[in-house]
Design a protein around this motif. Structure first.
Motif, PDB file in Angstrom:
ATOM      1  N   SER A  74     -28.337 -10.215 -18.005  1.00 19.12           N
ATOM      2  CA  SER A  74     -27.855  -9.728 -16.653  1.00 19.12           C
ATOM      3  C   SER A  74     -28.930  -8.644 -16.063  1.00 19.12           C
ATOM      4  CB  SER A  74     -26.431  -9.067 -16.501  1.00 19.12           C
ATOM      5  OG  SER A  74     -26.343  -8.159 -17.530  1.00 19.12           O
ATOM      6  N   LYS A  75     -29.409  -7.852 -17.012  1.00 17.91           N
ATOM      7  CA  LYS A  75     -30.671  -6.922 -16.808  1.00 17.91           C
ATOM      8  C   LYS A  75     -31.777  -7.794 -16.092  1.00 17.91           C
ATOM      9  CE  LYS A  75     -29.115  -3.270 -19.658  1.00 17.91           C
ATOM     10  NZ  LYS A  75     -29.101  -2.729 -21.057  1.00 17.91           N
ATOM     11  N   ARG A  76     -32.185  -8.751 -17.002  1.00 18.72           N
ATOM     12  CA  ARG A  76     -33.278  -9.668 -16.462  1.00 18.72           C
ATOM     13  C   ARG A  76     -32.808 -10.273 -15.020  1.00 18.72           C
ATOM     14  NH1 ARG A  76     -32.607 -15.145 -18.970  1.00 18.72           N
ATOM     15  NH2 ARG A  76     -31.027 -15.208 -17.883  1.00 18.72           N
ATOM     16  N   ASP A  77     -31.836 -10.548 -14.702  1.00 21.77           N
ATOM     17  CA  ASP A  77     -31.541 -11.105 -13.296  1.00 21.77           C
ATOM     18  C   ASP A  77     -31.518  -9.978 -12.285  1.00 21.77           C
ATOM     19  OD1 ASP A  77     -31.388 -13.561 -14.800  1.00 21.77           O
ATOM     20  OD2 ASP A  77     -29.002 -13.531 -14.752  1.00 21.77           O
ATOM     21  N   GLY A  81     -33.984 -10.111  -9.325  1.00 28.63           N
ATOM     22  CA  GLY A  81     -33.558 -10.309  -8.012  1.00 28.63           C
ATOM     23  C   GLY A  81     -33.754  -8.933  -7.058  1.00 28.63           C
ATOM     24  N   GLY A  82     -34.574  -8.050  -7.663  1.00 28.23           N
ATOM     25  CA  GLY A  82     -35.169  -7.053  -6.506  1.00 28.23           C
ATOM     26  C   GLY A  82     -34.239  -5.693  -6.777  1.00 28.23           C
ATOM     27  N   ALA A  83     -33.445  -5.698  -7.858  1.00 32.56           N
ATOM     28  CA  ALA A  83     -32.577  -4.541  -7.822  1.00 32.56           C
ATOM     29  C   ALA A  83     -33.430  -3.290  -8.232  1.00 32.56           C
ATOM     30  CB  ALA A  83     -31.495  -4.652  -8.994  1.00 32.56           C
ATOM     31  N   ILE A  84     -32.820  -2.179  -7.948  1.00 30.83           N
ATOM     32  CA  ILE A  84     -33.712  -0.898  -8.086  1.00 30.83           C
ATOM     33  C   ILE A  84     -33.501  -0.267  -9.522  1.00 30.83           C
ATOM     34  CG2 ILE A  84     -34.192   1.396  -7.358  1.00 30.83           C
ATOM     35  CD1 ILE A  84     -34.394  -0.507  -5.141  1.00 30.83           C
ATOM     36  N   ILE A  85     -34.315  -1.196 -10.476  1.00 27.44           N
ATOM     37  CA  ILE A  85     -33.853  -1.070 -12.113  1.00 27.44           C
ATOM     38  C   ILE A  85     -34.893   0.334 -12.459  1.00 27.44           C
ATOM     39  CG2 ILE A  85     -33.425  -3.349 -12.403  1.00 27.44           C
ATOM     40  CD1 ILE A  85     -36.049  -3.754 -13.801  1.00 27.44           C
ATOM     41  N   ASN A  86     -35.995   0.753 -11.728  1.00 26.14           N
ATOM     42  CA  ASN A  86     -36.854   1.711 -12.158  1.00 26.14           C
ATOM     43  C   ASN A  86     -35.878   2.949 -11.550  1.00 26.14           C
ATOM     44  OD1 ASN A  86     -38.507   3.976 -12.281  1.00 26.14           O
ATOM     45  ND2 ASN A  86     -40.140   2.846 -11.439  1.00 26.14           N
ATOM     46  N   VAL A 491     -41.405  -6.853 -23.709  1.00 27.51           N
ATOM     47  CA  VAL A 491     -41.339  -5.305 -23.440  1.00 27.51           C
ATOM     48  C   VAL A 491     -40.183  -5.211 -22.747  1.00 27.51           C
ATOM     49  CG1 VAL A 491     -42.522  -3.491 -22.367  1.00 27.51           C
ATOM     50  CG2 VAL A 491     -43.653  -5.034 -24.031  1.00 27.51           C
ATOM     51  N   PHE A 492     -39.942  -6.089 -21.610  1.00 20.13           N
ATOM     52  CA  PHE A 492     -38.700  -5.695 -20.813  1.00 20.13           C
ATOM     53  C   PHE A 492     -37.401  -5.957 -21.620  1.00 20.13           C
ATOM     54  CE2 PHE A 492     -35.129  -7.599 -18.755  1.00 20.13           C
ATOM     55  CZ  PHE A 492     -35.128  -6.817 -17.643  1.00 20.13           C
ATOM     56  N   VAL A 493     -37.412  -7.019 -22.672  1.00 23.82           N
ATOM     57  CA  VAL A 493     -36.244  -7.192 -23.553  1.00 23.82           C
ATOM     58  C   VAL A 493     -35.914  -6.194 -24.423  1.00 23.82           C
ATOM     59  CG1 VAL A 493     -35.023  -8.733 -25.259  1.00 23.82           C
ATOM     60  CG2 VAL A 493     -36.277  -9.661 -23.183  1.00 23.82           C
ATOM     61  N   GLN A 494     -36.954  -5.604 -24.959  1.00 18.70           N
ATOM     62  CA  GLN A 494     -36.787  -4.337 -26.050  1.00 18.70           C
ATOM     63  C   GLN A 494     -36.422  -3.121 -25.180  1.00 18.70           C
ATOM     64  OE1 GLN A 494     -40.841  -4.306 -28.012  1.00 18.70           O
ATOM     65  NE2 GLN A 494     -39.855  -5.382 -29.498  1.00 18.70           N
ATOM     66  N   GLY A 495     -36.951  -2.776 -23.950  1.00 16.39           N
ATOM     67  CA  GLY A 495     -36.425  -1.895 -23.195  1.00 16.39           C
ATOM     68  C   GLY A 495     -34.951  -1.934 -22.775  1.00 16.39           C
ATOM     69  N   ILE A 497     -32.767  -3.454 -24.507  1.00 17.05           N
ATOM     70  CA  ILE A 497     -31.928  -3.246 -25.801  1.00 17.05           C
ATOM     71  C   ILE A 497     -31.952  -1.650 -26.104  1.00 17.05           C
ATOM     72  CG2 ILE A 497     -32.073  -3.551 -28.511  1.00 17.05           C
ATOM     73  CD1 ILE A 497     -32.841  -6.531 -27.659  1.00 17.05           C
ATOM     74  N   TRP A 498     -33.153  -0.893 -25.903  1.00 17.70           N
ATOM     75  CA  TRP A 498     -32.915   0.383 -26.377  1.00 17.70           C
ATOM     76  C   TRP A 498     -32.354   1.175 -25.188  1.00 17.70           C
ATOM     77  CZ3 TRP A 498     -38.724  -1.089 -27.871  1.00 17.70           C
ATOM     78  CH2 TRP A 498     -38.557  -1.388 -29.361  1.00 17.70           C
ATOM     79  N   GLY A 499     -31.989   0.396 -24.118  1.00 16.76           N
ATOM     80  CA  GLY A 499     -31.542   1.067 -22.818  1.00 16.76           C
ATOM     81  C   GLY A 499     -32.428   2.133 -22.095  1.00 16.76           C
ATOM     82  N   VAL A 500     -33.664   1.910 -22.224  1.00 19.81           N
ATOM     83  CA  VAL A 500     -34.781   2.877 -21.504  1.00 19.81           C
ATOM     84  C   VAL A 500     -35.348   2.315 -20.282  1.00 19.81           C
ATOM     85  CG1 VAL A 500     -35.410   3.803 -23.622  1.00 19.81           C
ATOM     86  CG2 VAL A 500     -36.674   1.884 -22.891  1.00 19.81           C
ATOM     87  N   ASN A 501     -35.663   3.076 -19.371  1.00 16.90           N
ATOM     88  CA  ASN A 501     -36.429   2.464 -18.343  1.00 16.90           C
ATOM     89  C   ASN A 501     -37.709   2.129 -18.644  1.00 16.90           C
ATOM     90  OD1 ASN A 501     -37.608   2.251 -15.522  1.00 16.90           O
ATOM     91  ND2 ASN A 501     -37.088   4.228 -14.929  1.00 16.90           N
ATOM     92  N   SER A 502     -38.219   1.125 -18.435  1.00 19.42           N
ATOM     93  CA  SER A 502     -39.455   0.741 -19.108  1.00 19.42           C
ATOM     94  C   SER A 502     -40.508   0.497 -17.770  1.00 19.42           C
ATOM     95  CB  SER A 502     -39.602  -0.744 -19.566  1.00 19.42           C
ATOM     96  OG  SER A 502     -38.803  -0.913 -20.492  1.00 19.42           O
ATOM     97  N   PHE A 503     -40.008   1.399 -16.814  1.00 23.29           N
ATOM     98  CA  PHE A 503     -41.004   1.171 -15.615  1.00 23.29           C
ATOM     99  C   PHE A 503     -41.467   2.501 -15.179  1.00 23.29           C
ATOM    100  CE2 PHE A 503     -38.719  -2.741 -16.144  1.00 23.29           C
ATOM    101  CZ  PHE A 503     -39.904  -3.687 -16.320  1.00 23.29           C
ATOM    102  N   ASP A 504     -41.008   3.684 -15.743  1.00 24.56           N
ATOM    103  CA  ASP A 504     -41.678   4.925 -15.335  1.00 24.56           C
ATOM    104  C   ASP A 504     -42.815   5.340 -16.250  1.00 24.56           C
ATOM    105  OD1 ASP A 504     -40.088   5.809 -17.291  1.00 24.56           O
ATOM    106  OD2 ASP A 504     -38.865   6.968 -15.972  1.00 24.56           O
ATOM    107  N   GLN A 505     -43.442   6.420 -16.139  1.00 23.85           N
ATOM    108  CA  GLN A 505     -44.513   6.903 -16.967  1.00 23.85           C
ATOM    109  C   GLN A 505     -44.816   8.545 -16.921  1.00 23.85           C
ATOM    110  OE1 GLN A 505     -45.411   4.073 -15.011  1.00 23.85           O
ATOM    111  NE2 GLN A 505     -45.567   5.852 -13.524  1.00 23.85           N
TER     112      GLN A 505
END
Ligand SMILES: O=P(O)(O)OC[C@H]1O[C@H](O)[C@H](O)[C@@H](O)[C@@H]1O
Length: 546
Positions: A74-77, A81-86, A491-495, A497-505
């Motif tokens: 569901s996180k992948r979708d 789907g353009g959700a605000i995941i960052n 990398v997305f799947v690992q993020g 699983i670990w529950g982190v935001n993979s898209f900020d820095q």
């Protein structure tokens, strides 16, 4: 929400890791003649043999259960789907829209982004064709022969490394050069060999605020003006790729020479946007498009294949297995293909900048590692250097070996030699060599028993070292696109699983701020210093020398 480390799926994996710790992979292979078949998956011209891992089918099931528990699908979708995941920057994450050739819209805030994406691709195609045909000329009427791409981080690594990887597909007549570092040695070297009349500069910066890129472009512009170019000629020789159109025009780039990108494209995911223009110029638009097609094919695989056969999911789960249940702190990438030699550096940014985090998306501090150190270099070179530590050192370093089955040359026995080295490394890492085997090898050397025992101890190879082997039919643009997307989704799947935001820095920001404060003190030699004593001393020594 509880941390993943407090969940039942995590506990099951902890127990399985304990059970498996007394079993050598040699035994797992001996027990099951079908092991390679069971642990091989294929998609998009890539075969992943993951049989040489410390896994059983029970382990793989438990890892997939972890993925399900963490709602990976569901996180992948939500991402596609353009959700605000960052969530820390309130942005969608849609590098996948840049290679969406499904004809379906991709909505962000109720607006379909695809028309802008396709229009930018068309603008890129036209420029590439105009430059290759000689229609776009420099200010003295000569055709462009050299492109200097200026950018750093994601605005450098993707274009440079993918261009390098696809050397057999380069368009003859155009050479693309890259400048990233603010170290003046770099741009000085590149400019020294350029002809002002036939050089096009591409400034790549999503934010248009990056110190290195702004300074290198200013230096290039000064060089252009000092060597005979005029202000009006700049429009023929300087173009930019940015999401900050205003800053780019303020900087002096003509608006028609700006290729847009969008805030929903992360820097390290941006090679699919107009940031990929240097690749398109190096290869020609058709090959560049094939790169995107390959990534799109992997996107489809990632969305459609069951998790058990899903390449990015399998690789992500194996990574989590070693990082969190075997304490692996690094992961080595070993491309056995000279042109892919930069790939470890590309994945280093992708992986470490994405998942090098300590706080979950629901603001809890993690108590587990969120990713390994990524490193590596081309095979066979590493075999004569750092492989020693992977074979016999006391740290566990899972490896990804990569090899194209066919290469664009036919020079004697080179490719078979390369392949044999690649396969032998995976075999030696898995199998190792026992004390008795080492002794048997030394039996004919005329050593006495004590000498033989002593030397044999040094020759023992523990084995049981995990590796994946990725085989490609050949590393054409389409397969390379699929390979990069494979790692992006890993990398997305690992993020997830670990529950982190993979898209900020956020971690890169503090150094930039402090760097500007220190630059101010270096440029104002009499300004008082109030840093720590070490930093004060470094500044003083620099001032004294300059
Ligand atoms: O493209 P730019 O805005 O110039 O950014 C270039 C790079 O610098 C930043 O510091 C980030 O760490 C990178 O993710 C980014 O790719």
């Amino acid at each position: 929400m509880s941390l993943v480390s407090d969940t039942p799926a995590w506990q099951t994996l902890t127990d399985l890791a304990n059970t498996l710790s007394s079993t050598h992979m040699r035994e797992l292979f001996a027990q099951d003649a079908q092991r390679a078949e069971k642990f091989t998956a294929q998609a998009c011209g890539i075969t992943l043999d993951y049989a040489k891992n410390r896994i059983t089918q029970d382990v793989m099931q438990a890892l997939v259960a972890l993925a399900n528990q963490q709602q990976v699908t569901s996180k992948r979708d939500a991402m596609f789907g353009g959700a605000i995941i960052n969530n820390t920057e309130q942005r969608a994450v849609l590098h996948t829209a840049l290679r969406n050739f499904s004809g379906k819209p991709v909505m962000v805030d109720g607006v379909d982004v695809m028309p802008d994406v396709l229009a930018t691709q068309e603008k890129m195609r036209q420029l590439v064709n105009k430059i290759h045909s000689g229609e776009h000329k420099g200010y003295t009427g000569k055709a462009i022969t050299d492109v200097v791409s200026i950018g750093i981080g994601g605005s450098f690594l993707g274009p440079k490394i993918m261009t390098e990887a696809l050397k057999p597909y380069w368009y003859k007549g155009i050479k693309v050069h890259f400048v990233a570092n603010v170290d003046g040695c770099h741009i000085a070297d590149v400019l020294a060999e350029r002809d002002i009349e036939t050089t096009l500069f591409l400034m790549s910066s999503k934010s248009f605020t990056t110190q290195e890129t702004l300074q290198n472009t200013l230096t290039a512009k000064d060089w252009f003006l000092q060597h005979g170019g005029s202000q009006t000629d700049i429009a023929l020789h300087f173009m930019a790729i940015s999401s900050n159109i205003k800053a780019a025009t303020d900087f002096g780039i003509a608006e028609e020479n700006i290729f847009p990108m969008w805030d929903w494209v992360g820097g390290r995911y941006s090679l699919w946007s107009a940031i990929g223009l240097p690749i398109a110029l190096a290869l020609g638009y058709e090959h560049y498009r094939a790169l995107l097609d390959g990534a799109f094919a992997m996107d489809e695989h990632f969305q459609q294949a069951p998790l058990e056969q899903n390449l990015p999911v399998i690789m992500a789960l194996l990574g989590v297995w070693y990082v969190n249940f075997f304490g692996a702190q690094s992961h080595v990438l070993l491309p056995y293909y000279h042109y892919l030699r930069g790939f470890p550096a590309y994945i280093q940014q992708l992986d470490m900048e994405s998942n090098g985090k300590s706080v979950t998306t629901d603001n809890q501090t993690v108590d587990y590692a969120t990713g390994p150190v990524i490193w590596g270099s081309e095979g066979t070179n590493g075999q004569h250097s750092f492989h020693q530590l992977i074979h016999q050192g006391q740290v566990l370093i899972p490896a990804d070996f990569m090899l194209p089955l066919r290469v664009p040359h036919n020079i004697g026995p080179h490719h078979a030699m390369l392949a044999s080295n690649c396969f032998a490394q995976t075999q030696a890492l898995m199998q190792g060599k026992t004390f008795d085997e080492a002794k048997a090898e030394l039996a004919t050397k005329g050593l006495d028993t004590a000498e033989l025992d002593a030397l044999a101890r040094h020759k023992v190879m523990p084995g049981n070292k995990p590796s994946n082997t990725l085989l490609f039919e050949q590393l054409d643009p389409k397969t390379l696109g699929a390979l990069v997307a494979l790692y992006e989704h890993k990398v997305f799947v690992q993020g997830a699983i670990w529950g982190v935001n993979s898209f900020d820095q956020w971690g890169v920001e503090l150094g930039k701020v402090m760097g500007n404060e220190i630059l101010d003190k270096l440029e104002n030699a009499t300004a008082p210093l109030s840093f720590d004593s070490s930093t004060n001393q470094l500044v003083e020594r620099f001032r004294a020398a300059n």
